[in-house]
Design an enzyme around this catalytic site. Structure first.
Site, PDB file in Angstrom:
ATOM      1  N   ASP A  80     -19.938 -11.105 -10.277  1.00 32.26           N
ATOM      2  CA  ASP A  80     -19.189 -11.197 -11.538  1.00 32.26           C
ATOM      3  C   ASP A  80     -19.492 -12.476 -12.324  1.00 32.26           C
ATOM      4  O   ASP A  80     -19.970 -13.461 -11.785  1.00 32.26           O
ATOM      5  CB  ASP A  80     -17.684 -11.085 -11.291  1.00 32.26           C
ATOM      6  CG  ASP A  80     -17.156 -12.150 -10.328  1.00 32.26           C
ATOM      7  OD1 ASP A  80     -17.864 -12.484  -9.357  1.00 32.26           O
ATOM      8  OD2 ASP A  80     -16.042 -12.652 -10.548  1.00 32.26           O
ATOM      9  N   GLU A 117     -15.199 -12.095  -7.771  1.00 29.25           N
ATOM     10  CA  GLU A 117     -14.877 -13.309  -7.000  1.00 29.25           C
ATOM     11  C   GLU A 117     -14.060 -14.270  -7.850  1.00 29.25           C
ATOM     12  O   GLU A 117     -13.203 -14.984  -7.339  1.00 29.25           O
ATOM     13  CB  GLU A 117     -16.161 -13.997  -6.523  1.00 29.25           C
ATOM     14  CG  GLU A 117     -15.913 -15.119  -5.508  1.00 29.25           C
ATOM     15  CD  GLU A 117     -15.445 -16.419  -6.133  1.00 29.25           C
ATOM     16  OE1 GLU A 117     -14.608 -17.104  -5.518  1.00 29.25           O
ATOM     17  OE2 GLU A 117     -15.896 -16.758  -7.238  1.00 29.25           O
ATOM     18  N   HIS A 152     -19.449 -23.497 -13.958  1.00 27.87           N
ATOM     19  CA  HIS A 152     -18.457 -23.124 -14.986  1.00 27.87           C
ATOM     20  C   HIS A 152     -18.650 -23.925 -16.276  1.00 27.87           C
ATOM     21  O   HIS A 152     -17.805 -23.872 -17.160  1.00 27.87           O
ATOM     22  CB  HIS A 152     -17.006 -23.258 -14.469  1.00 27.87           C
ATOM     23  CG  HIS A 152     -16.684 -22.337 -13.337  1.00 27.87           C
ATOM     24  ND1 HIS A 152     -15.402 -21.997 -12.982  1.00 27.87           N
ATOM     25  CD2 HIS A 152     -17.486 -21.674 -12.479  1.00 27.87           C
ATOM     26  CE1 HIS A 152     -15.423 -21.172 -11.934  1.00 27.87           C
ATOM     27  NE2 HIS A 152     -16.697 -20.970 -11.616  1.00 27.87           N
TER      28      HIS A 152
HETATM   29 ZN   LIG Z   1     -17.214 -19.969  -9.922  1.00 30.86          ZN
HETATM   30 ZN   LIG Z   2     -19.059 -18.823  -7.701  1.00 34.65          ZN
END
Ligand SMILES: [Zn+2]
Ligand SMILES: [Zn+2]
Length: 396
Positions: free
Chosen positions: A84, A142, A367
């Site tokens: 994901d 996840e 991220h």
């Molecule tokens: Zn992550």
């Molecule tokens: Zn990850």
């Protein structure tokens, strides 16, 4: 550049490099959020269906399982990749940048998927050399609680008969080529707390007629900083971050309520179980002292990832054989991972493969809107996971 040991896993993985890059770039360009990986899982299933000797099924709507029965007796080994993406607007400018505004593979799961496809390809070339049964799970969600692993572990037959589980996360903070493994506590339990402070609103010119939730909230935040620094042994691990503080609408109104939110991360089960009480005591004391009331909610996140010692030690041995002096002891992370769900049902270990390379600017943190991976790490990932499948399949 150091020369890596020549192993059959290494040579076969290196030959796959162009294909690994092509898979990863396709996935990077077409990211989907957790529980919505419809095109991603269809793509994975289609790629797997081109390989011989694999049984490919869909345990849940957006996950894919490939099973390879080895020609020799042995253990049932589960290999896991997460598939994901994240709700982030990508700021990279390469040609395979995300084609979906606001959705991005900013954690490297495109790389994990490509690596496991590569392992499936190598295993399927000659099952007669494989011990036991290798299950390869392309796991959804996840990044989105309650997590795809939880659904697979408790809602499907995936774990039935599994003897050992392993998987990897690329890590932009480690140089490309490094493999980092650690027995025991490896990743934290990321729990969430939410607090509402109920005061009494009114005119900003007459605070004496109000119960100001902003001032009380500020004190709650300040006092929460002492939960860890004064309440937890320096030898134990816990981090508490307040990440959200919302109240008010304008300059001349004291609002009636304020909302706080944050995360508490721990490895140890006992410390983890004490944390809600430690936080609520601060919230209760401060709000009561100033005539406000509160609500307090504490939501457990994923369990901590605690690697099984013997599996981690086996992986460390494999890492030394595959990457030589680039094998190292991993530093534990306060990040969370739903890989821990598999570890409730079988021994196993999760490990890191470095993907950071300053020259390629692949060392942004996970991220980050400019996160990317050094694609050379895909080959390292395949050689590790392929070698792990062969070795763990032989048994303890
Ligand atoms: Zn992550
Ligand atoms: Zn990850």
């Amino acid at each position: 550049m150091t020369t890596l040991p020549r192993t059959s896993a290494g040579e076969r993985a290196a030959a796959l490099a162009p294909q690994l890059t092509a898979w990863r770039r396709h996935l990077h360009q077409h990211p989907e959020l957790g529980f919505a990986e419809h095109e991603t899982s269809a793509y994975i299933a289609a790629e797997l269906s081109r390989l011989p000797h694999l049984s490919v099924t869909r345990p849940t709507a957006t996950s894919v399982l490939a099973v390879l029965q080895g020609g020799k007796p042995g253990q049932t080994v589960l290999l896991r990749a997460d598939i994901d993406a994240l709700p982030i607007l990508e700021e990279n400018s390469f040609e395979f940048v995300s084609s979906v505004p606001g959705v991005m593979h900013a954690c490297g799961h495109d790389g994990h998927t490509s690596i496991l496809l590569g392992v499936a390809r190598l295993l399927s070339e000659d099952p007669s050399q494989v011990n036991g049964q290798i299950r390869m799970i392309f796991q959804h969600a996840e990044e989105s609680g309650p997590g795809g692993a939880e659904e697979l572990v408790h809602g499907t037959e995936l774990m039935s008969g599994v003897d050992v589980v392993t998987g990897l996360h690329l890590n932009s903070q480690l140089p490309t080529g490094v493999v980092a493994v650690k027995p025991g506590a490896f990743m934290a339990a990321p729990d969430v707390f939410r607090v509402t402070i109920q005061g009494k609103g009114g005119h900003a010119a007459h605070p004496e007629e109000t119960v100001d939730p902003i001032v009380i909230g500020a004190q709650v935040i300040t006092n929460l900083q002492q939960v860890v620094s004064r309440g937890v042994s320096a030898l134990d691990n816990m981090v508490l971050s307040v990440t959200y503080f919302h109240a008010g609408t304008t300059h001349n109104v004291i609002p009636g309520s304020a909302e706080l939110m944050g995360t508490v991360r721990t490895f140890d089960a006992e410390l983890r179980s004490k944390a809600p009480g430690m936080l609520e005591r601060v919230v209760r004391g401060i709000t009561e002292a100033h005539g406000a009331t509160y609500t307090f909610a504490y939501e457990p996140g994923y369990r901590p990832v605690v690697n099984t010692d013997w599996v981690a030690e086996r992986l460390m041995g494999i890492a030394r054989a595959e990457v030589g002096d680039k094998a190292q002891l991993a530093t534990p992370s306060m990040g969370g991972e739903d890989f821990s769900a598999y570890l409730t049902r079988a021994p196993g270990a999760y490990f890191n493969v470095g993907s950071g390379n300053a020259e390629l600017e692949s060392d942004y943190p996970h991220h980050h809107p400019r996160f990317t991976i050094d694609e050379a790490s895909l080959v390292t990932g395949v050689r590790m996971l392929y070698a792990a499948a062969l070795e763990l399949g032989k048994g303890e």
